[in-house]
Motif scaffolding. Structure first.
Motif, PDB file in Angstrom:
ATOM      1  N   GLY A 189       0.812  -1.218   0.000  1.00  0.00           N
ATOM      2  CA  GLY A 189       0.000   0.000   0.000  1.00  0.00           C
ATOM      3  C   GLY A 189       0.841   1.263   0.000  1.00  0.00           C
ATOM      4  N   HIS A 190       1.982   1.214   0.670  1.00  0.00           N
ATOM      5  CA  HIS A 190       2.872   2.381   0.678  1.00  0.00           C
ATOM      6  C   HIS A 190       3.395   2.671  -0.729  1.00  0.00           C
ATOM      7  N   CYS A 191       3.684   1.611  -1.478  1.00  0.00           N
ATOM      8  CA  CYS A 191       4.132   1.776  -2.862  1.00  0.00           C
ATOM      9  C   CYS A 191       3.045   2.473  -3.685  1.00  0.00           C
ATOM     10  N   GLU A 192       1.817   2.024  -3.528  1.00  0.00           N
ATOM     11  CA  GLU A 192       0.703   2.643  -4.250  1.00  0.00           C
ATOM     12  C   GLU A 192       0.604   4.129  -3.905  1.00  0.00           C
ATOM     13  N   GLN A 193       0.717   4.439  -2.617  1.00  0.00           N
ATOM     14  CA  GLN A 193       0.621   5.824  -2.163  1.00  0.00           C
ATOM     15  C   GLN A 193       1.761   6.668  -2.739  1.00  0.00           C
ATOM     16  N   THR A 194       2.957   6.106  -2.779  1.00  0.00           N
ATOM     17  CA  THR A 194       4.110   6.825  -3.320  1.00  0.00           C
ATOM     18  C   THR A 194       3.892   7.180  -4.783  1.00  0.00           C
ATOM     19  N   GLU A 244       0.239  12.972  -8.535  1.00  0.00           N
ATOM     20  CA  GLU A 244      -0.638  14.073  -8.140  1.00  0.00           C
ATOM     21  C   GLU A 244       0.116  15.379  -7.937  1.00  0.00           C
ATOM     22  N   GLU A 256       0.965   7.389  -6.385  1.00  0.00           N
ATOM     23  CA  GLU A 256      -0.130   8.358  -6.477  1.00  0.00           C
ATOM     24  C   GLU A 256       0.349   9.761  -6.145  1.00  0.00           C
ATOM     25  N   GLU A 257       1.117   9.902  -5.075  1.00  0.00           N
ATOM     26  CA  GLU A 257       1.602  11.227  -4.668  1.00  0.00           C
ATOM     27  C   GLU A 257       2.548  11.822  -5.703  1.00  0.00           C
ATOM     28  N   SER A 264      -6.396  13.561 -10.087  1.00  0.00           N
ATOM     29  CA  SER A 264      -6.327  12.406  -9.192  1.00  0.00           C
ATOM     30  C   SER A 264      -5.536  11.279  -9.846  1.00  0.00           C
ATOM     31  N   GLU A 285      -5.013   6.870  -9.103  1.00  0.00           N
ATOM     32  CA  GLU A 285      -5.360   5.694  -8.308  1.00  0.00           C
ATOM     33  C   GLU A 285      -4.503   4.519  -8.768  1.00  0.00           C
TER      34      GLU A 285
END
Length: 65
Positions: free
Chosen positions: A13-18, A24, A20-21, A31, A33
């Motif tokens: 999940g941290h990879c996904e967040q990285t 963005e 996305e950020e 956005s 995702e």
């Protein structure tokens, strides 16, 4: 406009967040995702594919359109 990239190397999940950020932070992106299971990120906005790939690669992941 919606763009989907293939992103390799996301394992949590941290990879996904990285990812996305990183996307963005680009001008024109509303956005992003990311989904590690499908190895894709879907982006809504006006940033070009080359910009998106560069942002993901700068975050440490392999990306392609």
């Amino acid at each position: 406009m919606s763009t989907t990239l293939t992103v390799e190397g996301m394992s949590c999940g941290h990879c996904e967040q990285t990812v996305e950020e990183a996307i963005e932070a680009l001008a024109g992106v509303q956005s992003a995702e990311a989904d590690r299971d499908t190895e894709q990120v879907t982006v809504d906005g006006d940033a070009g594919p080359d910009q998106l790939v560069a942002a993901v690669e700068d975050a440490g992941y392999d990306a392609r359109t």
